[in-house]
Each structure stands twice: as C-alpha cells, then as structure tokens.
Design a protein around this motif. Structure first.
Motif, mmCIF file in Angstrom:
data_model
loop_
_atom_site.group_PDB
_atom_site.id
_atom_site.type_symbol
_atom_site.label_atom_id
_atom_site.label_comp_id
_atom_site.label_asym_id
_atom_site.label_seq_id
_atom_site.Cartn_x
_atom_site.Cartn_y
_atom_site.Cartn_z
ATOM 1 N N GLU A 33 26.422 46.024 5.542
ATOM 2 C CA GLU A 33 25.720 45.689 4.303
ATOM 3 C C GLU A 33 26.181 46.566 3.148
ATOM 4 O O GLU A 33 25.745 46.391 2.013
ATOM 5 C CB GLU A 33 24.216 45.817 4.514
ATOM 6 N N PRO A 36 28.230 44.436 0.231
ATOM 7 C CA PRO A 36 27.357 43.744 -0.728
ATOM 8 C C PRO A 36 26.496 44.711 -1.542
ATOM 9 O O PRO A 36 26.262 44.480 -2.728
ATOM 10 C CB PRO A 36 26.499 42.820 0.142
ATOM 11 N N LEU A 37 26.052 45.795 -0.906
ATOM 12 C CA LEU A 37 25.252 46.779 -1.643
ATOM 13 C C LEU A 37 26.073 47.397 -2.768
ATOM 14 O O LEU A 37 25.566 47.602 -3.875
ATOM 15 C CB LEU A 37 24.785 47.890 -0.697
ATOM 16 N N ARG A 40 25.955 45.945 -6.127
ATOM 17 C CA ARG A 40 24.737 46.046 -6.936
ATOM 18 C C ARG A 40 24.380 47.497 -7.269
ATOM 19 O O ARG A 40 23.530 47.727 -8.121
ATOM 20 C CB ARG A 40 23.517 45.453 -6.204
ATOM 21 N N ARG A 151 17.138 50.412 3.480
ATOM 22 C CA ARG A 151 17.533 49.115 2.942
ATOM 23 C C ARG A 151 16.400 48.538 2.093
ATOM 24 O O ARG A 151 16.613 48.042 0.996
ATOM 25 C CB ARG A 151 17.849 48.196 4.123
ATOM 26 N N LEU A 155 16.517 47.650 -1.871
ATOM 27 C CA LEU A 155 16.273 46.288 -2.350
ATOM 28 C C LEU A 155 15.126 46.249 -3.338
ATOM 29 O O LEU A 155 15.184 45.577 -4.363
ATOM 30 C CB LEU A 155 15.977 45.364 -1.164
ATOM 31 N N PRO B 294 13.668 40.381 0.525
ATOM 32 C CA PRO B 294 14.725 39.783 -0.287
ATOM 33 C C PRO B 294 16.094 39.927 0.376
ATOM 34 O O PRO B 294 16.348 40.877 1.108
ATOM 35 C CB PRO B 294 14.663 40.568 -1.594
ATOM 36 N N LEU B 296 20.088 40.662 0.375
ATOM 37 C CA LEU B 296 20.872 41.686 -0.295
ATOM 38 C C LEU B 296 21.632 41.145 -1.508
ATOM 39 O O LEU B 296 21.791 41.815 -2.517
ATOM 40 C CB LEU B 296 21.875 42.234 0.728
ATOM 41 N N ASP B 297 22.079 39.900 -1.406
ATOM 42 C CA ASP B 297 22.919 39.350 -2.466
ATOM 43 C C ASP B 297 22.123 38.598 -3.529
ATOM 44 O O ASP B 297 22.696 37.928 -4.385
ATOM 45 C CB ASP B 297 23.978 38.424 -1.856
#
Lengths: 275, 379
Positions: A33, A36-37, A40, A151, A155, B294, B296-297
């Motif tokens: 992950e 993708p993290l 952001r 995580r 988020l 939610p 991640l993307d």
C-alpha cells in the motif's frame, strides 16, 4: 475528480524518541500500500525510510518513543509547534515503554552501576509518554502498533476526519475471532479483559495469554482482574509483574502494581516474605 | 417455574419416535450432506467445544463432558462414548447468522457522486447438528429481531434462509444452566427440524418439520418403542429437576425498574471488568457498530458492521458526553435490558438461561446471584 483525489498531498513526518524503531517499521510494513499512499502523502521527515528531510510545518506527525532525556523534552515541544496533528505511536510514546521500569528506581545509582563513564550521560530521572509533555491529538497503542491502525490514521488524516480507534477490551476482538478464552478454559493469566483492543487478539489467537502491550482500555478494572489472577494461583509478586510489563507505567496498571508492591513490602516488614 | 419436559400426547410421541443407534449417526450426517447441506456440529477445540463443519461423526466430542462454574470451563473425559454430553461451549448459533464482522455496503465514488451497493453474503445451505433447546430459543429471539422486526436485516436473512436444525435434548445440565427459569429447555420444543435425545447406545429421534421427516424417513430407522421413550422422558425430567441455578422472573420488568438505585449495582461495578465477554457469548445480544473504511485511492469505501457491546465505554458516548460513565452503569444497562426492558421492547425476555455469561465472565459474575440480590429491597 473527487475532492479526495485532488486534495493536496498530506505532509507527513515521523519522529523517534527513546524506542526500538519497531513502530515506525509498521508503517513500512504496509508494503503493497506504500505506493498508492505515496501518491497522496509527501513523506517530509522519516529517517528510517529516507535521509531526505524537509523542514516543517507538517500536516501529520507520528511520534515514536518516550521522553527520556532533557534534549527529548525540548525537541518534542518544537515538534508539537511544527505539527498540525500529532499522533503518538506505540507503548513507549503512549505509556513510557519498558524503559519506564526505571521510573521506580534511582537513576543516579543505575548510571553508576551500568556505565563506565556515567558523567557522559544526560538523562531524565524518568521515561515518560509524549502526552505528559505536549498535547497529543491521537494515540496508537501497542508494542508494536498494528499497521492497520496506522493505515486508518493516515486515511482519516487524508479525509480530514478523526480516526475511529477502539476503546474497549481485547476480549471483543478475541470473541469476534471465535477464540476460546484462555483464562476461562485454561486458567491462563490473560490481561485481555483490561487491555485495549487493536491487536486483533494476536496472543490469544496463538493460544497464549495477553500481556497487555496495548495498555489499559478506557475505564479498566485492574484490581478485579488482579483478584482473579490470585485465585488462579499467582502470588502477589507475579500479579505485580504481570502489570509491570511494557505498558506498566500507564496510570491504571501502575496504580495497581504500586498498591500490590506496597502491600507486599508491608507484609515483608511484618516478617512473612511472599517469595 | 420448571415445566414438565413432556406434556405431549404420549401415544403420539411413542409412535413418532425412531431409534438411531450411535454407530449410525454417520448415516444422518451423510444424509444431510447428501442433500447439499454443510454440517455444523460441536467439536472439541482449544479446551472447549465450538461449532465447526464436520464430515464425520468422529469429529464430535465423544466421551467428553465439561465442567462449568462462574469464570471456569474445563473439558473432561467421561465414561462411555456419548457424543453430546458436553452441554455447550462459548459460541452459540449467533455468529453464523449475525456475523461478528461483515461488510454491508460497497461505496464507489466518481465525478458524478457516489453509488452504494449491498454486499450480501453467499452462504451454503447449512445443517446444524446438536443444537440445544436454549440456543434454539435464542435463535427465535434473534429471528424476531433481525427477520421479523420492522426492518428485516438482509445480511442476517441471507445466512439464515437455508438452514436445517437437528436439535439435541439435554439429559445433563451444566452447573451454570438455568433454562427452566425461562421455559426454554431442557427439551427442544420448536424451531427444530429434527430432535435427538442421547441414550446409552444411541438416540431417540423425532422430526419437527416435513423437511426433518424426509431426512428421518430416508434413514429407515426402527421405532424407538415405549421403553426408550419413557426413559427419555425420565431423563428430561431429571435434567430439569437437577438444574442448580435459577432466576425468579416474577414481576419483571417493573421489579427491575424499581431497583435502579439498588446498592448492589455499585458492588458489582467493583467486580465487573467491563470487558464485554458476557455480551459476546450471549446468544441474543445484538448490538453492533458500523464504520466506513475508505479505500486508499479515494475510489470509495466499504461499510463494515461488527459486534459492539454496551460494556464498551464508547457505546454510550454521544456528542462528547458519556451517559454511562461508570462500569456499574453499564452492568446495570445490560442486566436491566436483558431481563427487563427487552420485554417492553420485544414482548419477551432477552435471556434464555444458557448460562454462558456466568461461565465466560473472567471474574465469574453470576447473573442468577445478581438478580437474587437485586430482588431483596435495599437495606
């Protein structure tokens, strides 16, 4: 595009105080992950992952470790000033860690015994949680923390909302996982009933008793469980040790262990040693 | 008040009863599996019995029984080779229908907004073998909440729809049992497709539904005969009469409402760990929490439901205030709801007398003892 997808990157910092680095490592353990993290999140300060360091301010700071030196005490204040949201991570940061065992000892005496040059050391007499020094927005418990909880915090920070973290006992997770209670069915001295959920009942799932590494739940009742552990055959010293583990400096565990220690020493001066 | 275990017409009972010799139990399991059911039965695991899928009768807790006491459970060897001598374990049928944790919705977001779709479970047809009368009664309680309430629960329904129940009447009770107080046992009265009563060399078997009768007829079993049916009756009466615990429900719920300031709550609040084990093992407790996870993307989220507990401090946290700040408040909430307010809410008691909350409480708080103390006027 949704607001979420077009939001500016979250500027993240990870700081280490007196600790073993294992909690920061849980962030890297998110492995598949991480990419993708990274889309952001801007990792601005995370020495375990990268030597590239960006100056503050930071949107989110994760702080590992306890405050154990005068330099720590000054540094955590600077970090707080530079952080919009500050989350302390792990048993050291939230409860002082195993190194808080020294809080009941004479640090000067220990220094003399352990180090050839004690005069080189500059340490505080205690190892204390981050929240004893600065305002903390959220706490992630555990030794180590659960990567799924990191995580969740990330988020939620991206969404600008508050993470939903468990306040109840490990027993909730243990029963939801369909495990047979090791305390009731085996008489194991499990601390699950007074320990905060979040680990997914890891130890009981492996048929061993919880040793409280997530620290006390909200509004726990350690004295009642201590009474039960005594009924299961633990002597006062063993019960005290159960509560003096990794999160032994957390107020609810500490109060109980201190009380047992006092009763024990009163008894010992009265002539009957427990062990 | 304990009811007579057998008040049906005796002649009918004898003519409807078949005998399944213990070595033929496998034939019943095979018959169920042959009809497309996965078979779930009690099996010994980690020092207790738990419900798990079985293919063979050898997986059952043969030659075992359990000893239960407040805060204590042990499996022990028993003489003989009975397979249903262990009364119960920590888990009832609840987790099979009201899942401990499940995804309810999948939410997808795009430029236009968002779309939510239900994620209903796909559960194979399931036969439960060895269900006790108290758990059957609890299943009825949960059915009336989740299936027949004002808001039928699609996720519960999806798991519950294709189920066959083979009940087992209790011929021994655990020390923590008190089903006779609620008239829910020791004999299964309704909600089962088949019912067995274990005897020395096998089982008296009867059907409760056409589906059960079909399974039973397929086994071509001999009649049980009057002697076995009489022995069955005697064993059920003895089991009911031998029950050590009980709750006097006279005057509920009003009596409990009149005891809300009783000093006993504070005393028990000192013992209670607020850990929530009682609510997790209770076959009727239905509280749950929902939260969104939610992606991640940013493509959406899932809505997750999981068991919650009124013993969790957060359960009573509303807009920054907590209306049950002390453990004693939470214990009172649970007991008064279970035995009192449940009657106002659903027209029946929320307790079926299975005794799990007594056994699986780490400090052994005994609901029967608590009620007895609460019944006495405060000094």
């Amino acid at each position: 595009m949704t607001a979420f997808a077009t939001a500016p990157k979250l500027k993240l910092a990870v700081f280490k105080f007196a600790s073993c680095d294992g909690c920061q490592l849980q962030l890297l353990n998110l492995e598949h992950e991480l990419l993708p993290l990274a889309g952001r999140i801007e990792i601005a300060h995370f020495l375990e992952a990268s030597s590239r360091v960006e100056p503050g301010p930071y949107d989110l700071s994760l702080v590992e470790g306890s405050v154990a030196t005068p330099a720590d005490a000054a540094r955590i204040r600077r970090i707080r000033e530079e952080s919009k949201v500050l989350v302390s991570i792990g048993a050291c940061a939230t409860a002082g860690g195993i190194q808080a065992l020294r809080n009941r000892a004479d640090v000067e005496d220990w220094k003399q015994r352990v180090y050839p040059h004690p005069e080189w050391l500059s340490v505080l007499p205690t190892s204390t949680p981050i929240a004893d020094h600065v305002k903390v927005d959220h706490e992630l418990h555990g030794c180590p923390i659960n990567p799924l909880q990191v995580r969740r915090v990330l988020l939620r920070a991206l969404l600008g909302t508050t993470p939903d973290l468990p306040s109840g006992s490990v027993c909730h997770e243990c029963k939801r996982a369909g495990r047979v209670c090791v305390l009731v069915a085996r008489g194991a001295p499990c601390l699950g009933p007074v320990t905060r959920a979040g680990c997914g009942a890891l130890c009981p799932s492996l048929a061993r008793d919880c040793y409280g590494c997530f620290g006390p739940l909200d509004d726990p009742n350690p004295p009642s469980l201590a009474g039960r552990l005594a009924e299961l055959g633990l002597g006062p010293r063993d019960v005290e040790r159960r509560f003096r583990g990794i999160t032994g400096y957390a107020p609810a565990f500490r109060a109980l262990a201190d009380r047992i220690a006092e009763e024990r020493s009163a008894e010992e001066t009265g002539g009957s040693a427990d062990d | 008040m304990p009811r007579s275990p057998s008040d049906g017409d005796e002649a009918n009972r004898i003519s409807a009863s078949r005998f399944l010799a213990r070595p033929r139990l496998q034939e019943l399991i095979d018959a169920l599996r042959g009809r497309g059911y996965r078979v779930i039965a009690p099996v010994p695991r980690d020092g207790a019995v738990v419900y798990a899928e079985v293919e063979s009768a050898d997986a059952l807790p043969r030659g075992l029984r359990e000893s239960q006491a407040p805060g204590r459970y042990r499996l022990e060897a028993a003489t003989g080779d009975r397979v249903f001598d262990v009364v119960n374990g920590p888990g009832a049928l609840k987790p099979f229908f009201f899942a401990p944790r499940e995804t309810l919705l999948q939410v997808r977001t795009d430029a236009a907004g968002f779309e939510a779709s239900e994620t209903l479970p796909e559960t194979p047809p399931t036969a439960f073998l060895g269900v006790r009368a108290c758990d059957l009664a609890a299943l009825g309680v949960q059915d009336r909440i989740f299936r027949r309430g004002r808001f039928p629960d699609a996720w519960y329904e999806a798991r519950r729809r294709d189920v066959l129940v083979v009940a087992v009447n209790c011929v021994r009770s655990a020390a923590t049992c008190f089903c006779t107080s609620f008239g829910t046992g020791p004999e299964a009265r309704e909600g089962h497709d088949l019912v067995l009563t274990e005897q020395e060399d096998g089982f008296v078997a009867r059907s409760g539904t056409p589906a059960g009768a079909e399974v039973l007829d397929g086994l071509s079993l001999p009649p049980a005969g009057a002697e076995r049916v009489e022995a069955e009756h005697g064993a059920l009466v003895a089991c009911a009469e031998g029950m050590e615990r009980g709750i006097d429900t006279e005057g509920f719920p009003e009596l409990l409402y009149a005891r809300l300031e009783h000093p006993r709550w504070a005393e028990t609040g000192e013992r209670c760990l607020s850990c929530g084990n009682c609510t997790a093992v209770c076959p009727t407790c239905f509280c749950h929490d929902e939260s969104d996870e939610p992606a991640l993307d940013g493509s959406g989220a899932v809505r997750v439901r999981e068991w919650d507990s009124c013993f969790d401090r957060d359960h009573a946290q509303v807009h920054g205030l907590n209306f049950r700040p002390h453990i004693a408040h939470r214990y009172r909430q649970w007991l008064v709801h279970k035995l009192g307010a449940w009657i106002d809410q659903f027209g029946e008691s929320g307790c079926v007398g299975c005794g799990r909350c007594i056994t699986w409480c780490p400090v052994g708080i005994d609901i029967t003892e608590e009620v007895a103390a609460l019944r006495t006027e405060a000094p």
